[in-house]
Design a protein around this motif. Structure first.
Motif, short mmCIF file in Angstrom:
data_model
loop_
_atom_site.label_atom_id
_atom_site.label_comp_id
_atom_site.label_asym_id
_atom_site.label_seq_id
_atom_site.Cartn_x
_atom_site.Cartn_y
_atom_site.Cartn_z
N GLY A 104 -21.32 7.70 4.64
CA GLY A 104 -20.35 7.96 5.69
C GLY A 104 -18.94 7.81 5.16
N PRO A 198 -27.51 -1.66 3.26
CA PRO A 198 -27.69 -0.61 4.27
C PRO A 198 -26.89 0.65 3.97
CG PRO A 198 -27.25 -2.75 5.27
CD PRO A 198 -26.95 -2.89 3.82
N PRO A 200 -25.35 2.85 6.56
CA PRO A 200 -24.96 3.29 7.91
C PRO A 200 -24.17 4.59 7.88
CG PRO A 200 -23.56 1.51 7.18
CD PRO A 200 -24.63 1.63 6.16
N THR A 201 -24.31 5.37 8.93
CA THR A 201 -23.56 6.62 9.05
C THR A 201 -22.16 6.34 9.62
OG1 THR A 201 -24.28 7.03 11.32
CG2 THR A 201 -25.72 7.82 9.54
N GLN A 203 -21.14 7.47 12.38
CA GLN A 203 -21.35 7.20 13.80
C GLN A 203 -21.73 5.74 14.03
OE1 GLN A 203 -22.62 9.91 12.18
NE2 GLN A 203 -21.11 11.31 13.09
N ASP A 204 -22.40 5.12 13.04
CA ASP A 204 -22.74 3.71 13.15
C ASP A 204 -21.52 2.81 12.97
OD1 ASP A 204 -25.52 4.27 13.34
OD2 ASP A 204 -25.72 4.33 11.15
N VAL A 205 -20.60 3.23 12.10
CA VAL A 205 -19.52 2.35 11.66
C VAL A 205 -18.22 2.55 12.44
CG1 VAL A 205 -18.00 1.79 9.71
CG2 VAL A 205 -20.47 2.10 9.33
N HIS A 208 -17.19 0.96 15.97
CA HIS A 208 -17.23 -0.49 16.07
C HIS A 208 -16.33 -1.22 15.08
CE1 HIS A 208 -20.65 0.16 18.68
NE2 HIS A 208 -21.27 0.83 17.73
N TYR A 209 -15.83 -0.51 14.07
CA TYR A 209 -15.11 -1.18 12.99
C TYR A 209 -13.74 -0.58 12.68
CZ TYR A 209 -19.53 -3.52 12.04
OH TYR A 209 -20.67 -4.28 12.14
N TRP A 321 -23.74 -6.75 7.83
CA TRP A 321 -23.91 -5.55 8.65
C TRP A 321 -25.12 -5.69 9.55
CZ3 TRP A 321 -22.31 -1.27 10.80
CH2 TRP A 321 -23.25 -0.35 11.24
N THR A 322 -26.22 -6.24 9.06
CA THR A 322 -27.44 -6.37 9.86
C THR A 322 -27.19 -7.23 11.08
OG1 THR A 322 -28.80 -6.15 7.88
CG2 THR A 322 -29.86 -7.07 9.82
N ALA A 325 -24.82 -5.33 13.54
CA ALA A 325 -25.45 -4.21 14.23
C ALA A 325 -26.42 -4.68 15.29
CB ALA A 325 -26.18 -3.32 13.23
#
Length: 326
Positions: A104, A198, A200-201, A203-205, A208-209, A321-322, A325
């Motif tokens: 990402g 991990p 993450p994409t 869209q995951d990051v 939220h960050y 990250w785990t 998330a």
């Protein structure tokens, strides 16, 4: 608590007085990364070079640093054990992450802030047209004891003469340096170990960050915008809280806190007053205000004015990250 002007000036690192190190990390000779400049402003950061100058050695529970890079210069893929937060002071920057930097990415403009999750490989490059600067906040007094490099970074560096020892120090074979007796090269992560990082994409990051500067400016018109913290826009407990202050959200009178406070202007010039003394902070300056000092802030000129305010907390220096998330 009281401070003289001279004592306060020792707690301020001016942008124009920053001392760079061009051999701070293992990729210092690798083409595409060999024009980086690393700055350690408060605390020793995670530099691997004995040549790194530390401006203020006393840490408030976190470290402050910076990276300066010309266009198209990149910082190689690495991971941190503690929090790493960047905001863009100058330029336009692309941040990317994942084992090969392809999981990402996000592009940040001036004032944008990125609370990069721990436990993932990350890198960044200046994609602007001029020399750029990003300011960094690293969790913990010891900044997590160094960085973890992606295997290809260590291998590329070795091909260009730099070897990282297990002791976290760099040795330049082009200068005739060798590993000391009893010190082995830093081992490269194996495939089993790499699976723990991990992928993450975006869209995951990003939701939220990442916080955008102009969104924060809108939120901070009447009260400081809580950017990073347990009750902030970017909910996290990295060992420090981050707020954005503007002309309309500064405290109306002098205030005192029992926490360490670091002031980092983004735009405009800010007058800091205390004990009958006054100094002015400019964009790129970093000021460490000690606990218990009554002080006030006032923009000293008309126009856009903003600064990030960082305070230490009792939280550990960043979740993985785990954990985040979940």
């Amino acid at each position: 608590m009281t401070l003289t002007l001279k004592e306060m000036e020792r707690r301020i690192v001016r942008y124009g007085e920053l001392q760079p190190c061009k051999t701070a990390f293992i990729d210092a000779h690798t083409p595409g990364s060999n024009q980086k400049e690393n700055f350690t402003i408060i605390g020793g950061g995670v530099s691997e070079s004995p040549d790194q100058h530390v401006h203020i050695k006393e840490t408030p529970g976190f470290n402050i640093g910076a990276a300066g890079q010309p266009p198209r210069c990149r910082n190689s893929l690495h991971s941190h054990r503690t929090a790493e937060v960047f905001f863009v002071l100058k330029g336009r920057w692309r941040f990317f992450w994942g084992r090969y930097g392809t999981a990402g990415e996000v592009v940040l403009e001036e004032g944008d802030i990125f609370n990069i999750p721990t436990g993932i490989f990350r890198g960044f490059e200046n994609i602007g047209t001029d020399y750029g600067m990003i300011m960094a906040i690293l969790g913990g007094d010891d900044a997590g004891g160094g960085v973890i490099w992606a295997p290809q970074v260590i291998e590329d560096a070795r091909d260009h003469g730099l070897v990282l020892g297990e002791n976290g120090k760099l040795y330049d074979t082009k200068k005739g340096q060798t590993l000391p007796v009893g010190v082995r090269p830093m081992p490269v992560l194996n495939e089993t170990e790499l699976k723990a990082f991990p992928e993450p994409t975006a869209q995951d990051v990003v939701p939220h960050y990442v916080a955008r500067y102009w969104d924060l400016m809108a939120l901070a018109q009447k009260a400081p915008a809580k950017v990073i913290g347990s009750d902030a826009i970017l909910k996290d407990k990295p060992g420090f809280d981050v707020e954005l202050l503007t002309r309309g959200s500064i405290p109306e009178s002098a205030y005192t806190t029992d926490r360490h406070e670091v002031l980092m202007p983004v735009h405009g010039h800010w007058r800091l007053s205390w004990d009958g003394s006054t100094t002015v902070l400019a964009p790129g300056d970093t000021c460490a205000v000690p606990p218990g000092l009554s002080h006030s802030l006032t923009p000293s000129m008309t126009g856009e004015a903003s600064l990030y305010r960082i305070t230490n907390t009792d939280d550990p220096a960043g979740a993985t990250w785990t954990a985040r998330a979940a």
